[in-house]
Every structure is written in structure tokens, then in C-alpha cells.
Design an enzyme around this catalytic site. Structure first.
Site, PDB file in Angstrom:
ATOM      1  N   LYS A  96     -10.917 -30.091  77.822  1.00  0.00           N
ATOM      2  CA  LYS A  96     -12.018 -30.330  78.488  1.00  0.00           C
ATOM      3  C   LYS A  96     -11.555 -30.188  79.981  1.00  0.00           C
ATOM      4  O   LYS A  96     -12.263 -29.854  80.726  1.00  0.00           O
ATOM      5  CB  LYS A  96     -12.565 -32.206  78.193  1.00  0.00           C
ATOM      6  CG  LYS A  96     -13.969 -32.604  78.386  1.00  0.00           C
ATOM      7  CD  LYS A  96     -14.517 -33.410  77.942  1.00  0.00           C
ATOM      8  CE  LYS A  96     -14.314 -33.688  76.362  1.00  0.00           C
ATOM      9  NZ  LYS A  96     -14.489 -34.947  75.438  1.00  0.00           N
ATOM     10  N   LYS A 108      -5.761 -39.752  75.348  1.00  0.00           N
ATOM     11  CA  LYS A 108      -6.201 -41.030  74.709  1.00  0.00           C
ATOM     12  C   LYS A 108      -5.346 -41.597  73.797  1.00  0.00           C
ATOM     13  O   LYS A 108      -4.939 -42.244  73.620  1.00  0.00           O
ATOM     14  CB  LYS A 108      -6.551 -39.748  73.338  1.00  0.00           C
ATOM     15  CG  LYS A 108      -8.316 -40.480  72.712  1.00  0.00           C
ATOM     16  CD  LYS A 108      -9.362 -40.320  74.182  1.00  0.00           C
ATOM     17  CE  LYS A 108     -11.530 -40.751  73.437  1.00  0.00           C
ATOM     18  NZ  LYS A 108     -11.316 -40.104  74.794  1.00  0.00           N
TER      19      LYS A 108
END
Length: 473
Positions: A96, A108
Site C-alpha cells: 500500500k 502492523k
């Protein structure tokens, strides 16, 4: 299906999409393998005192790629957090960021906790202890890894993390850059709250101007008049729907955990949001039909379906029932690989999460830059810009003999402040990224969907970073 297998399914889907795009590249298999795998995962169990008893919580932080530093990615609070899910989300973050030219690697994090039933004071203890564990291992920092909000967290939790980091790193001038998504008064940036939803709006708006795609779908250009069903009325779903409704989109269905509501003539989003806030449920909204199983609402006929909740919502079991012409992935991974095959065979146009929900990390990048520069965007130029515009308006009035109203004058001489600059940067990012993806499809006849094109574009950009570092011959 248990939650662990769902996390594995999510990771498998991400790897499947990656492999599908990688086949179209001419890159060495070793480079492709390095780009694909997750570089590191840190798991920690830490004790917190709750009501006089010790409770042990599980935390995870995955750093998928270090081809650019810092790594970047949210922290989610959920009882369903597991290692495979966190790795999948970190992997998506890598691609992304590359896709929208944000110079971060992907990361994450997650803590296995229910934020809805946990008292605030306990949430603060858990957040600060989780942050402490990461800081002690030098796993977060403005040049190392920069967390952000995700499902179950928000600006409050980010402020706690920033404060904890500053306690450990007292005197570090860039300490606020250790985390993004903070409150504006504590180093945050105006426009961050609605960033992901606004990015979805910009992406949808651009796609609805793509005449080649629209002709295939048999729908007219523009958002106005399009019928939309949204799943998830959290921060992302609410803001995306809010901006779409302002543009003339008709919201005919809203799906939530407790069920859904439907009205073919349209639902007032603000009224429905307020109804849910006051009653605790989206159900029994005036002039709308209750849908007991919210997943059933995804199969209703509409122009745009916006899944903005969690992953794996459309799979091999319900994909064939979907009647939307466009699926806009507001959430991360809402469609499984098996589900996508069915949807593409049906001719449904999918705008992938890899592109569409990149607004959050884009504006997080702006916040990080703001923290490193230690100055509010627009602070030095806003008044000078307004003075220049005022002189232009005054000169035109003098030479034409006509004056304009105070409202018109204010509109013309308004100088860009922080939120204007943030939204301008976000809009430009989403527009450019969409056309990059479409160019990939035009240049590569074998690539027939936006997701494969998006992964392909991201892989090419990441490979350049690796090769420029001299890691590979």
C-alpha cells in the site's frame, strides 16, 4: 471456521494476490521471495494488574519489509488478533505504501483485548505496557517503526503511546513522530480522522470518471445518483459514506454487527449514525426495514457495495449472491481469493483495498513529516497567500468598477491552512495512484483487474528500492 484459520485464510489470500501479480514481472525469483516474506515478528505476553488481580495480555508487532524506514502500520485491539492476521495486514501495508509513494516499509500490530468491554483505565495500562515492551526492544520510534490507529484503537491510544515513548526517550526532539493518529493538540494533524474515508471517496470519484470501465458496467459517469450499501459504520465507513452522500450518492443500506437496515429510497446517514449512537443499535431506524443478518444485506442490488468492516466478509459461500456493479474495498481484505474469482467471473468491478484505503497511511505520512519538522503546515504561508490574493481582488475591483460580496471575497482570498493542504495532498495522491494502476493494465494485456495491477506496480517500486540498496547483484 475458527479465528486462527480465518487469519491463515487472510494471509493466504494476500500471498495469492502477490503471486498472481509477481508472475507478470521479470524479476529474479529470489528478489520476489524477499519482497513477499515477512522480515520479523515480535510476540510478547505481559502482565497488567486489573482489579487487584494479574491478567496476562498477548501483543504482536510484525515488520514486513525494511526496504524503507521507518516501517508503518496500525495497532488493532480485538479478541481475534492472531499472528497470521497481523502478518497479512503488515504485508498489505508494504504494498500500500509503495503504491501511493509513501516512503515507509509495512508493519502492523495487535493486542488481544476487547476494547468495547474493557474499562478505560485498563485500556490505558495495557496500551502503555504494550508500548513499553516495544520501546525497550527498540521496535518503535520515528526512524524505526511508527504505529497508528486501527480497528479498536484511536487517537486516545496513540496519545498514550506517544507519551510513553517520550518518557523513555526524554529530550528526543522527534519523539512525537514515534506514532501517528494523535489528537491535534498532541502533535496530530488536521484531517487525519477522516483521511481513510475521504481517500475512499476520492478513489471512488476517480473510478466513476473512468469511461472505459463504466461502459463495461453499463453505468453513467459520476457518483451522483448511484445507490450504495455500506458494511461497517465505524470511522472508515462513516466518513467514506458521508463524503459520498454529499456528492449525491443514495445510501440504501447499512450493515452492522447487530444487523442491517434497508430503504430503497435512501437513508439519511447522519440520522442513522445518531440513532445508533443513542440506541446502541442500527436496527429500528425510522422508515427502514430491519435485516436480521447483516451479511444478507451485501447481496442486495446496488451500484456500489462498500465493505468497511473486517476481512473475509465475501467468500466462496456468498460471492455468487452479490449483485453490486462495483465493490469498493474500504476494509483490509474483505474479499477472499475464492470469492474474488467468482466476483470477477460475474463482471463485478473491484476497487482493491491496497489502493482504496491508502488515505490513512498517506495522511499519517503527512503527520510524521509535520512532527519531524516541528511546525504546523500552512503556518508560515497562509497569511502571505491571503495578502497576495487580497491585492489581486482589490486591483480587479478597482479596474472593473465592480465589487463582490464579503462571502465571495472571503472565498477568493482564503489561504490554505493545514486541513486544506492535507486534503489537497491526499486528493492528488489518490488520483495519481489510480491512473498509475490503470496505466499498468493498459501496458500489460495479461493483467485484467485493478488488484493485480496494484500489486504489480507496488512490486516494481519495491524491487527498485532493494536493487538500489545493493542488496542484490
Amino acid at each position: 471456521m475458527n479465528q486462527e484459520s480465518e487469519g491463515k485464510q487472510f494471509l493466504n489470500s494476500v500471498h495469492h494476490y502477490y503471486d498472481q501479480a509477481a508472475r507478470h514481472t521479470n524479476l529474479d525469483s529470489g528478489i520476489l521471495e524477499q519482497i513477499k516474506i515477512c522480515n520479523s515478528v515480535y510476540k510478547v505476553n505481559f502482565p497488567v494488574e486489573v482489579d487487584g488481580k494479574v491478567v496476562v495480555y498477548e501483543g504482536i508487532r510484525a515488520q514486513h519489509s525494511h526496504h524503507k524506514l521507518p516501517t508503518k502500520g496500525g495497532i488493532r485491539y480485538s479478541m481475534h488478533v492472531d499472528e497470521d492476521e497481523v502478518i497479512a495486514l503488515a504485508t498489505l501495508m508494504t504494498f500500500k505504501c509503495a503504491l501511493v509513494d509513501v516512503p515507509f516499509g509495512g508493519a502492523k500490530g495487535g493486542v488481544k483485548i476487547n476494547p468495547r468491554t474493557t474499562p478505560v483505565e485498563v485500556l490505558e495500562k495495557v496500551t502503555r505496557r504494550y508500548a513499553s515492551e516495544l520501546i525497550k526492544k527498540n521496535l518503535i520510534g520515528p526512524g524505526v517503526d511508527v504505529p497508528a490507529p486501527d480497528y479498536g484503537t484511536g487517537s486516545r491510544e496513540m496519545a498514550w503511546i506517544a507519551d510513553t515513548y517520550h518518557t523513555f526517550k526524554h529530550g528526543e526532539t522527534n519523539a512525537l513522530g514515534s506514532v501517528t493518529g494523535k489528537p491535534v493538540g498532541q502533535g496530530g494533524i488536521r484531517g487525519r480522522t477522516e483521511a481513510t474515508g475521504l481517500g475512499i471517496f476520492y478513489g471512488l470519484r476517480e473510478a466513476l470518471q473512468d469511461t472505459e470501465i463504466l461502459n463495461q458496467l453499463g453505468i453513467s459517469p459520476g457518483l451522483s445518483g448511484k445507490r450504495m450499501i455500506v458494511q461497517g459504520l465505524g470511522n472508515v465507513g462513516y466518513h467514506a459514506t458521508h463524503f459520498c452522500q454529499q456528492e449525491g450518492v443514495i445510501i440504501i443500506g447499512i450493515a452492522e454487527r447487530e444487523g442491517g437496515i434497508f430503504n430503497k429510497d435512501g437513508i439519511d446517514l447522519e440520522a442513522a449514525f445518531l440513532h445508533r449512537k443513542n440506541t446502541g443499535s442500527i436496527l429500528d431506524f425510522p422508515d427502514a426495514t430491519n435485516i436480521a443478518n447483516s451479511l444478507d444485506l451485501l447481496a442486495y442490488e446496488c451500484d456500489i457495495l462498500l465493505p468497511a468492516a473486517l476481512e473475509n466478509q465475501i467468500d466462496h459461500r456468498n460471492a455468487a449472491t452479490i449483485q453490486a456493479k462495483i465493490i469498493a474495498e474500504g476494509a483490509n481484505g474483505p474479499i477472499t481469493q475464492e470469492g474474488e474469482k467468482i466476483l470477477l467471473q460475474k463482471g463485478i468491478f473491484i476497487i482493491p483495498d491496497l489502493y482504496l484505503n491508502a488515505g490513512g497511511v498517506t495522511v499519517s505520512y503527512f503527520e510524521w513529516l509535520k512532527n519531524l519538522s516541528n511546525v504546523r503546515f500552512g503556518r508560515m504561508g497562509k497569511r502571505a497567500e491571503e495578502a497576495s490574493l487580497r491585492r489581486i481582488v482589490d486591483t480587479i475591483e478597482q479596474h472593473t468598477g465592480h465589487t463582490i460580496s464579503a462571502k465571495e471575497r472571503q472565498m477568493l482570498i482564503h489561504g490554505a491552512d493545514e486541513v486544506d493542504l492535507v486534503r489537497s495532498g491526499l486528493e492528488d495522491t489518490m488520483i495519481l495512484a489510480y491512473h498509475e494502476i490503470r496505466d499498468v493494465m493498459h501496458r500489460n494485456p495479461g493483467i485484467n483487474d485493478l488488484r493485480t495491477a496494484a500489486f504489480f506496480d507496488a512490486i516494481q517500486k519495491i524491487s527498485v528500492s532493494y536493487l538500489s540498496l545493493g542488496i542484490f547483484p
